[in-house]
Design a protein around this motif. Structure first.
Motif, PDB file in Angstrom:
ATOM      1  N   LEU A   1      10.175  28.879  15.557  1.00  0.00           N
ATOM      2  CA  LEU A   1      10.494  30.218  15.418  1.00  0.00           C
ATOM      3  C   LEU A   1      11.557  30.265  16.553  1.00  0.00           C
ATOM      4  CD1 LEU A   1       7.536  31.847  14.318  1.00  0.00           C
ATOM      5  CD2 LEU A   1       9.173  31.168  13.024  1.00  0.00           C
ATOM      6  N   PRO A   2      12.858  30.743  16.531  1.00  0.00           N
ATOM      7  CA  PRO A   2      13.888  31.158  17.934  1.00  0.00           C
ATOM      8  C   PRO A   2      13.081  32.317  18.224  1.00  0.00           C
ATOM      9  CG  PRO A   2      14.897  30.784  15.575  1.00  0.00           C
ATOM     10  CD  PRO A   2      13.552  30.711  15.166  1.00  0.00           C
ATOM     11  N   PRO A   3      13.042  32.374  19.539  1.00  0.00           N
ATOM     12  CA  PRO A   3      12.370  33.359  20.430  1.00  0.00           C
ATOM     13  C   PRO A   3      13.222  34.764  20.104  1.00  0.00           C
ATOM     14  CG  PRO A   3      12.593  31.477  21.880  1.00  0.00           C
ATOM     15  CD  PRO A   3      13.256  31.150  20.569  1.00  0.00           C
ATOM     16  N   GLU A   4      14.522  34.588  19.780  1.00  0.00           N
ATOM     17  CA  GLU A   4      15.262  35.932  19.573  1.00  0.00           C
ATOM     18  C   GLU A   4      14.934  36.460  18.184  1.00  0.00           C
ATOM     19  OE1 GLU A   4      17.654  32.277  18.089  1.00  0.00           O
ATOM     20  OE2 GLU A   4      16.775  32.848  19.959  1.00  0.00           O
ATOM     21  N   ARG A   5      14.159  35.787  17.273  1.00  0.00           N
ATOM     22  CA  ARG A   5      13.687  36.300  16.060  1.00  0.00           C
ATOM     23  C   ARG A   5      12.141  37.138  16.347  1.00  0.00           C
ATOM     24  NH1 ARG A   5      16.025  36.827  11.255  1.00  0.00           N
ATOM     25  NH2 ARG A   5      14.239  35.867  10.240  1.00  0.00           N
ATOM     26  N   LEU A   6      11.706  37.192  17.254  1.00  0.00           N
ATOM     27  CA  LEU A   6      10.245  37.590  17.435  1.00  0.00           C
ATOM     28  C   LEU A   6      10.591  38.940  18.346  1.00  0.00           C
ATOM     29  CD1 LEU A   6       8.335  34.284  18.255  1.00  0.00           C
ATOM     30  CD2 LEU A   6       8.759  35.333  15.940  1.00  0.00           C
ATOM     31  N   ALA A   7       9.443  39.638  17.869  1.00  0.00           N
ATOM     32  CA  ALA A   7       9.881  41.022  18.600  1.00  0.00           C
ATOM     33  C   ALA A   7       8.378  41.188  18.862  1.00  0.00           C
ATOM     34  CB  ALA A   7      10.215  41.990  17.701  1.00  0.00           C
ATOM     35  N   VAL A   8       7.917  41.513  20.183  1.00  0.00           N
ATOM     36  CA  VAL A   8       6.630  41.951  20.833  1.00  0.00           C
ATOM     37  C   VAL A   8       6.822  43.155  21.475  1.00  0.00           C
ATOM     38  CG1 VAL A   8       4.670  41.180  22.124  1.00  0.00           C
ATOM     39  CG2 VAL A   8       6.029  39.672  20.936  1.00  0.00           C
ATOM     40  N   GLY A   9       5.675  44.035  21.014  1.00  0.00           N
ATOM     41  CA  GLY A   9       6.039  45.553  21.513  1.00  0.00           C
ATOM     42  C   GLY A   9       4.737  46.203  21.131  1.00  0.00           C
ATOM     43  N   ASP A  10       4.825  47.675  21.692  1.00  0.00           N
ATOM     44  CA  ASP A  10       3.848  48.773  21.077  1.00  0.00           C
ATOM     45  C   ASP A  10       4.396  49.340  19.762  1.00  0.00           C
ATOM     46  OD1 ASP A  10       2.179  50.898  21.194  1.00  0.00           O
ATOM     47  OD2 ASP A  10       2.888  51.693  22.985  1.00  0.00           O
ATOM     48  N   ALA A  11       3.313  48.990  18.964  1.00  0.00           N
ATOM     49  CA  ALA A  11       3.410  49.392  17.551  1.00  0.00           C
ATOM     50  C   ALA A  11       3.268  50.849  17.404  1.00  0.00           C
ATOM     51  CB  ALA A  11       2.462  48.597  16.667  1.00  0.00           C
ATOM     52  N   ALA A  12       2.692  51.438  18.281  1.00  0.00           N
ATOM     53  CA  ALA A  12       2.664  52.903  18.268  1.00  0.00           C
ATOM     54  C   ALA A  12       3.830  53.614  18.772  1.00  0.00           C
ATOM     55  CB  ALA A  12       1.492  53.361  18.783  1.00  0.00           C
ATOM     56  N   ASN A  13       4.786  53.002  19.263  1.00  0.00           N
ATOM     57  CA  ASN A  13       6.076  53.474  19.946  1.00  0.00           C
ATOM     58  C   ASN A  13       7.217  53.633  18.700  1.00  0.00           C
ATOM     59  OD1 ASN A  13       8.452  54.141  21.233  1.00  0.00           O
ATOM     60  ND2 ASN A  13       7.756  53.135  23.002  1.00  0.00           N
ATOM     61  N   GLN A  14       7.542  54.571  18.424  1.00  0.00           N
ATOM     62  CA  GLN A  14       8.575  54.692  17.456  1.00  0.00           C
ATOM     63  C   GLN A  14      10.049  54.055  17.885  1.00  0.00           C
ATOM     64  OE1 GLN A  14       9.217  58.848  15.759  1.00  0.00           O
ATOM     65  NE2 GLN A  14      10.808  57.997  14.346  1.00  0.00           N
ATOM     66  N   ASP A  15      10.291  54.063  18.893  1.00  0.00           N
ATOM     67  CA  ASP A  15      11.573  53.835  19.584  1.00  0.00           C
ATOM     68  C   ASP A  15      11.454  52.095  19.571  1.00  0.00           C
ATOM     69  OD1 ASP A  15      12.480  55.984  20.649  1.00  0.00           O
ATOM     70  OD2 ASP A  15      11.742  55.515  22.647  1.00  0.00           O
ATOM     71  N   PHE A  16      10.354  51.474  19.494  1.00  0.00           N
ATOM     72  CA  PHE A  16      10.023  49.830  19.142  1.00  0.00           C
ATOM     73  C   PHE A  16      10.727  49.742  17.533  1.00  0.00           C
ATOM     74  CE2 PHE A  16       8.029  46.570  17.028  1.00  0.00           C
ATOM     75  CZ  PHE A  16       8.367  45.450  17.805  1.00  0.00           C
ATOM     76  N   TRP A  17      10.253  50.402  16.798  1.00  0.00           N
ATOM     77  CA  TRP A  17      10.605  50.517  15.202  1.00  0.00           C
ATOM     78  C   TRP A  17      12.042  50.681  15.118  1.00  0.00           C
ATOM     79  CZ3 TRP A  17       7.607  47.151  13.047  1.00  0.00           C
ATOM     80  CH2 TRP A  17       6.142  47.148  13.540  1.00  0.00           C
ATOM     81  N   THR A  18      12.364  51.590  15.679  1.00  0.00           N
ATOM     82  CA  THR A  18      14.069  52.079  15.777  1.00  0.00           C
ATOM     83  C   THR A  18      14.850  51.017  15.923  1.00  0.00           C
ATOM     84  OG1 THR A  18      13.414  54.168  15.862  1.00  0.00           O
ATOM     85  CG2 THR A  18      15.534  53.785  16.164  1.00  0.00           C
ATOM     86  N   GLN A  19      14.575  50.033  16.873  1.00  0.00           N
ATOM     87  CA  GLN A  19      15.301  49.065  17.692  1.00  0.00           C
ATOM     88  C   GLN A  19      15.073  47.799  16.615  1.00  0.00           C
ATOM     89  OE1 GLN A  19      14.118  48.158  21.404  1.00  0.00           O
ATOM     90  NE2 GLN A  19      14.107  50.311  22.071  1.00  0.00           N
ATOM     91  N   HIS A  20      13.943  47.767  15.654  1.00  0.00           N
ATOM     92  CA  HIS A  20      13.790  46.613  14.849  1.00  0.00           C
ATOM     93  C   HIS A  20      13.688  47.140  13.245  1.00  0.00           C
ATOM     94  CE1 HIS A  20      12.096  45.545  18.559  1.00  0.00           C
ATOM     95  NE2 HIS A  20      12.789  44.416  18.395  1.00  0.00           N
ATOM     96  N   ARG A  21      15.061  47.154  12.767  1.00  0.00           N
ATOM     97  CA  ARG A  21      15.075  47.774  11.492  1.00  0.00           C
ATOM     98  C   ARG A  21      15.552  46.371  10.736  1.00  0.00           C
ATOM     99  NH1 ARG A  21      13.098  52.328  10.435  1.00  0.00           N
ATOM    100  NH2 ARG A  21      13.870  53.932  11.644  1.00  0.00           N
ATOM    101  N   GLY A  22      14.886  46.418   9.194  1.00  0.00           N
ATOM    102  CA  GLY A  22      15.259  45.217   8.571  1.00  0.00           C
ATOM    103  C   GLY A  22      14.253  44.191   8.765  1.00  0.00           C
ATOM    104  N   VAL A  23      13.005  44.457   9.349  1.00  0.00           N
ATOM    105  CA  VAL A  23      11.948  43.471   9.603  1.00  0.00           C
ATOM    106  C   VAL A  23      11.586  42.618   8.212  1.00  0.00           C
ATOM    107  CG1 VAL A  23       9.682  42.959  10.575  1.00  0.00           C
ATOM    108  CG2 VAL A  23      11.106  44.684  11.678  1.00  0.00           C
ATOM    109  N   ASP A  24      11.529  41.403   8.234  1.00  0.00           N
ATOM    110  CA  ASP A  24      11.096  40.648   7.133  1.00  0.00           C
ATOM    111  C   ASP A  24       9.553  40.214   7.166  1.00  0.00           C
ATOM    112  OD1 ASP A  24      11.649  38.464   8.723  1.00  0.00           O
ATOM    113  OD2 ASP A  24      13.126  37.776   7.778  1.00  0.00           O
ATOM    114  N   TYR A  25       9.005  40.127   8.306  1.00  0.00           N
ATOM    115  CA  TYR A  25       7.717  39.559   8.345  1.00  0.00           C
ATOM    116  C   TYR A  25       7.128  40.130   9.616  1.00  0.00           C
ATOM    117  CZ  TYR A  25       3.640  36.253   8.329  1.00  0.00           C
ATOM    118  OH  TYR A  25       2.389  35.661   8.060  1.00  0.00           O
ATOM    119  N   ILE A  26       5.696  40.363   9.093  1.00  0.00           N
ATOM    120  CA  ILE A  26       4.878  40.908  10.276  1.00  0.00           C
ATOM    121  C   ILE A  26       3.512  40.581  10.337  1.00  0.00           C
ATOM    122  CG2 ILE A  26       3.421  43.068  11.241  1.00  0.00           C
ATOM    123  CD1 ILE A  26       5.832  44.835  10.314  1.00  0.00           C
TER     124      ILE A  26
END
Length: 177
Positions: free
Chosen positions: A6-31
Motif C-alpha cells: 500500500l503506497p503510504p500516500e494512499r493511507l490516512a491516519v487521524g482523529d476520526a472525531a475531527n470533521q476537518d479530517f473527513w473534509t480533507q479525505h473525500r471519496g474514501v474507498d476503504y476504512i
C-alpha cells in the motif's frame, strides 16, 4: 503467496472525531478498524459515523471489527481472551464477570455496546453488507444454568458473539451531518 503493498500516500491516519479530517479525505474507498470501536464513547461514534459515511465513495466499504461487550471477551480480561480461554489457569474473574459482578473493571475505557447497539448505530448511515461472528459460541463451555439465569436479559447471540466483523457500505443518501 501474494504481497500487498500500500503506497503510504494512499493511507490516512487521524482523529476520526475531527470533521476537518473527513473534509480533507473525500471519496474514501476503504476504512479498516479492528478492536477500536469498543473504546470510543457512544456519543463520539454518533458523530463519527455520519462523517465517515459522507466522506466515502458511494461504492466504498468499511471493515469494522469491534469486541462486543456482552461476549465473554467483552470485559477485556486477558484470562477470557480467545487465545487464553482454553488454557488451564487460576482466573481472578468469573465468566462474564463484567456483566455480572464487575469486581475487576478493565484498565481501559469500554463503551459497553452490545451487538444490537452496533447494528443500530451502523444502520443509521450504512447498509450492513455482512456481519460475521469470528468465533461463534466462544465461551459456551463456561455457561452454567446459574450464570444463564443471572444473565437472562441477554440473548445467546449477545453472550456468544465476541469479535464481530461488519462490512458496511455508505447509504446512497447519508443522513445529514
Amino acid at each position: 503467496n501474494r504481497t500487498v503493498e500500500l503506497p503510504p500516500e494512499r493511507l490516512a491516519v487521524g482523529d476520526a472525531a475531527n470533521q476537518d479530517f473527513w473534509t480533507q479525505h473525500r471519496g474514501v474507498d476503504y476504512i479498516f478498524s479492528e478492536d477500536v470501536f469498543e473504546h470510543i464513547p457512544p456519543g463520539s461514534l454518533e458523530r463519527i459515523l455520519p462523517l465517515m459515511a459522507a466522506s466515502m465513495d458511494p461504492n466504498g466499504v468499511v471493515f469494522v471489527k469491534p469486541m462486543v461487550y456482552t461476549g465473554i471477551c467483552g470485559g477485556h480480561h486477558v484470562e477470557w481472551y480467545p487465545h487464553t480461554l482454553n488454557q488451564p489457569m487460576d482466573r481472578c474473574t468469573e465468566p462474564w464477570e463484567h456483566l455480572r459482578k464487575d469486581r475487576h473493571p478493565a484498565n481501559t475505557y469500554l463503551n459497553k455496546l452490545s451487538l444490537a447497539d452496533y447494528r443500530k448505530l451502523f444502520s443509521r448511515h450504512f447498509d450492513i453488507l455482512q456481519e460475521t461472528c469470528v468465533r461463534p459460541n466462544l465461551g459456551s463451555q463456561f455457561m452454567t444454568p446459574e450464570i444463564r439465569l443471572e444473565l437472562n436479559q441477554y440473548p445467546d447471540e449477545e453472550l456468544f458473539s465476541n469479535a464481530v466483523i461488519f462490512l458496511l457500505r455508505p447509504r446512497r443518501k447519508p443522513s445529514s451531518l
